[in-house]
Scaffold this motif. Structure first.
Motif, PDB file in Angstrom:
ATOM      1  N   ASN A  90     -53.920 -26.797  51.264  1.00 32.99           N
ATOM      2  CA  ASN A  90     -54.594 -28.097  51.375  1.00 32.99           C
ATOM      3  C   ASN A  90     -55.661 -28.021  52.460  1.00 32.99           C
ATOM      4  OD1 ASN A  90     -54.657 -30.881  50.387  1.00 32.99           O
ATOM      5  ND2 ASN A  90     -54.141 -31.422  52.496  1.00 32.99           N
ATOM      6  N   LYS A  91     -56.724 -28.781  52.259  1.00 33.11           N
ATOM      7  CA  LYS A  91     -57.871 -28.800  53.163  1.00 33.11           C
ATOM      8  C   LYS A  91     -57.494 -29.342  54.546  1.00 33.11           C
ATOM      9  CE  LYS A  91     -61.156 -31.381  51.464  1.00 33.11           C
ATOM     10  NZ  LYS A  91     -62.404 -31.862  50.830  1.00 33.11           N
ATOM     11  N   ILE A 135     -49.665 -38.437  56.543  1.00 38.18           N
ATOM     12  CA  ILE A 135     -48.377 -37.882  56.929  1.00 38.18           C
ATOM     13  C   ILE A 135     -48.596 -36.398  57.156  1.00 38.18           C
ATOM     14  CG2 ILE A 135     -46.056 -37.372  56.044  1.00 38.18           C
ATOM     15  CD1 ILE A 135     -46.766 -40.031  54.213  1.00 38.18           C
ATOM     16  N   LYS A 136     -48.231 -35.919  58.327  1.00 37.37           N
ATOM     17  CA  LYS A 136     -48.412 -34.487  58.598  1.00 37.37           C
ATOM     18  C   LYS A 136     -47.561 -33.678  57.632  1.00 37.37           C
ATOM     19  CE  LYS A 136     -50.051 -34.196  63.290  1.00 37.37           C
ATOM     20  NZ  LYS A 136     -49.526 -34.871  64.480  1.00 37.37           N
ATOM     21  N   ILE A 137     -48.190 -32.698  57.008  1.00 34.50           N
ATOM     22  CA  ILE A 137     -47.492 -31.909  55.991  1.00 34.50           C
ATOM     23  C   ILE A 137     -46.283 -31.201  56.592  1.00 34.50           C
ATOM     24  CG2 ILE A 137     -47.735 -29.852  54.530  1.00 34.50           C
ATOM     25  CD1 ILE A 137     -50.599 -30.914  53.875  1.00 34.50           C
ATOM     26  N   ASN A 138     -46.444 -30.685  57.814  1.00 37.47           N
ATOM     27  CA  ASN A 138     -45.309 -29.953  58.398  1.00 37.47           C
ATOM     28  C   ASN A 138     -44.177 -30.863  58.875  1.00 37.47           C
ATOM     29  OD1 ASN A 138     -46.207 -30.945  60.835  1.00 37.47           O
ATOM     30  ND2 ASN A 138     -47.186 -29.022  61.471  1.00 37.47           N
ATOM     31  N   GLU A 139     -44.388 -32.177  58.783  1.00 37.97           N
ATOM     32  CA  GLU A 139     -43.266 -33.076  59.079  1.00 37.97           C
ATOM     33  C   GLU A 139     -42.400 -33.296  57.842  1.00 37.97           C
ATOM     34  OE1 GLU A 139     -44.281 -36.809  60.908  1.00 37.97           O
ATOM     35  OE2 GLU A 139     -45.351 -35.811  62.528  1.00 37.97           O
ATOM     36  N   GLN A 160     -53.569 -24.103  55.490  1.00 38.20           N
ATOM     37  CA  GLN A 160     -54.652 -25.080  55.582  1.00 38.20           C
ATOM     38  C   GLN A 160     -55.973 -24.389  55.307  1.00 38.20           C
ATOM     39  OE1 GLN A 160     -54.830 -27.564  59.111  1.00 38.20           O
ATOM     40  NE2 GLN A 160     -56.818 -28.396  58.515  1.00 38.20           N
ATOM     41  N   ASP A 161     -56.519 -24.644  54.131  1.00 34.77           N
ATOM     42  CA  ASP A 161     -57.774 -24.000  53.737  1.00 34.77           C
ATOM     43  C   ASP A 161     -58.392 -24.817  52.598  1.00 34.77           C
ATOM     44  OD1 ASP A 161     -59.862 -22.181  53.616  1.00 34.77           O
ATOM     45  OD2 ASP A 161     -58.536 -20.438  53.662  1.00 34.77           O
ATOM     46  N   MET A 184     -60.403 -19.121  48.547  1.00 31.65           N
ATOM     47  CA  MET A 184     -60.475 -20.226  49.509  1.00 31.65           C
ATOM     48  C   MET A 184     -61.582 -19.913  50.509  1.00 31.65           C
ATOM     49  SD  MET A 184     -56.360 -20.656  50.088  1.00 31.65           S
ATOM     50  CE  MET A 184     -56.228 -19.058  50.884  1.00 31.65           C
ATOM     51  N   ALA A 185     -61.945 -20.879  51.321  1.00 31.86           N
ATOM     52  CA  ALA A 185     -63.040 -20.665  52.281  1.00 31.86           C
ATOM     53  C   ALA A 185     -62.739 -19.503  53.211  1.00 31.86           C
ATOM     54  CB  ALA A 185     -63.278 -21.946  53.086  1.00 31.86           C
TER      55      ALA A 185
END
Lengths: 405, 405
Positions: free
Chosen positions: A37-38, A63-67, A78-79, A93-94
């Motif tokens: 995810n970006k 919502i933080k993904i790692n939560e 994260q990309d 990905m970038a």
């Protein structure tokens, strides 16, 4: 035996819930699951209009993904996705490439501007945390400037929303609550501010029961929203919008046009060679693409046809969340060597559109809801999703409990 | 006998306190007192930098005039002064004329831009509630836009403050507190943001004790403020500022230049034919103009010379408040038929400059103050004014009591 790589692109409703479902149902030894995810956060797209109006802070919406994800079970990268190469089973990905055995594409929507002149350049869209908080600040900045200019510019105080569908209606409902606060903050008379909703179709909220539409329009008009129904937007410039209604052209001076009248699938999917209609990939019953047995599509990237009406289902959170359950189930079957994939059919449980903080309209089952009871139902729906996504802790942290406002 | 008309122009520190003092000391039968002001509120000019930075809401800084004045004793007219006609004892306002027997001019300051190219057009000034909240929103809008652009524009994140005098230093101190909050709000790394203070003089805070200046600069630099001392601003454009230091030119990309390095008296006074120096009227000892026995000047509109240094006293709230007591006293004498007016001499009790919410420097009597104790003293000074202006009720409502932050 090598563990298969499952790669999920996008942490919207579809991608995020696929990851959460896999995390619950797959053992660590069965597969590598990676979510790309970006941003470092997931957000509730259906709450963004509140962030854009300024009635709800965006940190309530994201919502933080790692939560939510257990990093021992799902690897988060994260990309930004650049392109998908299904023949090579690879995603560019970038900042690098990633290979997959199974791919889930949940890259969401983007605005469809139908070639209307200036719309893409000058209109805002409610499509991300970044774009929503920019709209909030853009409106506020124009209010702040108003009393700093000797010649008063009405274009700073006219807010035009393109589209009286679900998002457009919900957004003007929030604006109707927000504008009086902004007027107080910047010493501007409320009657000086216009909130104008322009809709090309012959009715607001097309597809809704006429009694609900009438209730919604009356309620919003009472709060000062103006409707231009059956009005086609012809042109948008940095400080005006032109529409045509009953063969008459009208120009509204405005610095703030928010486009909420058309979406299409993320263009990365189309550009990667998938066959799409308005950027959405028509999928098989089991949510896989027609061309590739190892590629699933979820959420707004997927096109499924409602056989009753022979038209595509609209891209909604409700359907995306249901698809994610189906996709996760089918992935589990494939990883475990099964072949018998399940078909997907949406179960539309209800649809409620908010008209501001304590008002709404909707249908749940066969029951029409109006006013406060509908607005409570809306919050119940929102809260149920949080419970599903992150359990009781997340519900307590981000839920909406202000039902008596 | 006809009651004389006393007209006070401007509800800044000088005009407002003149009105409050007259309200206390004159009987209703002795004179008509009228206060003319553009807005319905008085504001504390010395707090505006906090509103501009966004660390204090502007409603804390402004005070409704009708909450402080007794309308049975002082008539308040909300209107904008256009010109003063002392020969005709008349003032032209945007919506009418007003005649006086005694006039008090307290029309405050405006920015002096010294002809620097582009400064007037493109720089902000901290001069009113309107301009302060616009600065707050301008900075926030640029932060909100930053992550919405594919090519990142550093000019959105560079904030340049012209002048390291009292206001410039206090403003960068507040910015240093505010910027980390803004970075969190808009997902911007703190190190990406620059706060740059450009001062033409060979030192920051000219006139202050060198030990205090050093403390202030160290404290602010530790919070990420950059100083360019001995640097002349040469040009301001919508997205840059050019300065020259040690015969080197440097260009800073920035959308936000706040000019806090020069003030002059309100130009209406000069345009009305009064003899002025930088818009300020040199007054007699009793605060009347040399030309007119019925015209008093207070606050930043008045020029008085410090005989110890043979230079004008700086325009400060402290002096304006003291002048207002003197002017009210002399008006009372005149109204009662007396001739023996009192001369005015400022009593400088102390000067404290804030460096953010819990830090400051200053001199009180012969004592130098640093850090937290100075910041408490600053709040004590602010609170004393509120007590003087509107009594205990106003102090409780608008006072600063967060000394343990």
């Amino acid at each position: 035996m090598k563990k298969p790589n499952i790669v999920i692109l996008g942490a919207g409703y579809g991608g995020m819930m696929t990851a959460v479902n896999l995390q619950k149902s797959l053992g660590v030894n069965e597969a590598h699951v990676t979510l790309v995810n970006k941003h470092s956060y997931h957000y509730q797209t259906t709450w963004l209009h509140e962030n854009a109006a300024g009635t709800l802070h965006h940190d309530r919406t994201r919502i933080k993904i790692n939560e939510v994800l257990n990093s021992g079970k799902v690897n988060f990268v994260q990309d930004t996705v650049v392109s998908i190469h299904p023949e090579e089973k690879k995603v560019k990905m970038a900042n690098g490439d990633i290979e997959y055995d199974y791919l889930v594409i949940g890259l969401g929507f983007e605005a469809e501007t139908f070639g209307i002149s200036g719309l893409k350049e000058h209109a805002f869209t409610i499509s991300s945390i970044n774009s929503a908080r920019l709209i909030r600040q853009h409106i506020e900045y124009n209010f702040a400037k108003y009393n700093n200019e000797r010649e008063k510019n009405q274009e700073r105080l006219n807010i035009v929303v393109g589209g009286a569908g679900f998002t457009g209606i919900e957004f003007v409902g929030e604006l109707a609550n927000r504008v009086p606060e902004l007027c107080k903050e910047y010493d501007i008379p409320r009657e000086q501010v216009r909130i104008i909703n322009v809709e090309a179709a012959p009715t607001a909220l097309p597809g809704f029961d006429p009694a609900l539409v009438e209730y919604a329009m009356n309620s919003l008009e009472a709060k000062g929203v103006e409707f231009k129904i059956g009005a086609m937007i012809k042109e948008v410039t940095p400080n005006s919008l032109v529409f045509e209604k009953d063969e008459q052209r009208e120009e509204i001076p405005t610095n703030t046009v928010v486009w909420a009248a058309g979406v299409r699938g993320n263009s990365i999917v189309e550009a990667s060679g998938f066959e799409t209609m308005r950027g959405r990939v028509k999928v098989r019953e089991d949510m896989r693409t027609n061309e590739y047995d190892d590629v699933f599509i979820v959420g707004d990237s997927a096109l499924i046809i409602n056989e009753e009406t022979d038209r595509p289902y609209p891209p909604t959170a409700q359907i995306a969340i249901q698809q994610a359950e189906n996709v996760a189930h089918n992935l589990k079957t494939l990883v475990r060597g099964g072949k018998d994939l399940e078909g997907f059919t949406p179960k539309i449980q209800g649809t409620v559109a908010s008209l501001g903080h304590d008002d709404a309209i909707g249908v749940v089952g066969s029951k029409k809801l109006f006013g406060w009871s509908a607005s409570v139902m809306k919050k119940v729906i929102d809260n149920r999703y949080l419970l599903k996504l992150g359990g009781f802790g997340l519900l307590m942290k981000k839920g909406k409990f202000n039902i008596f406002h």
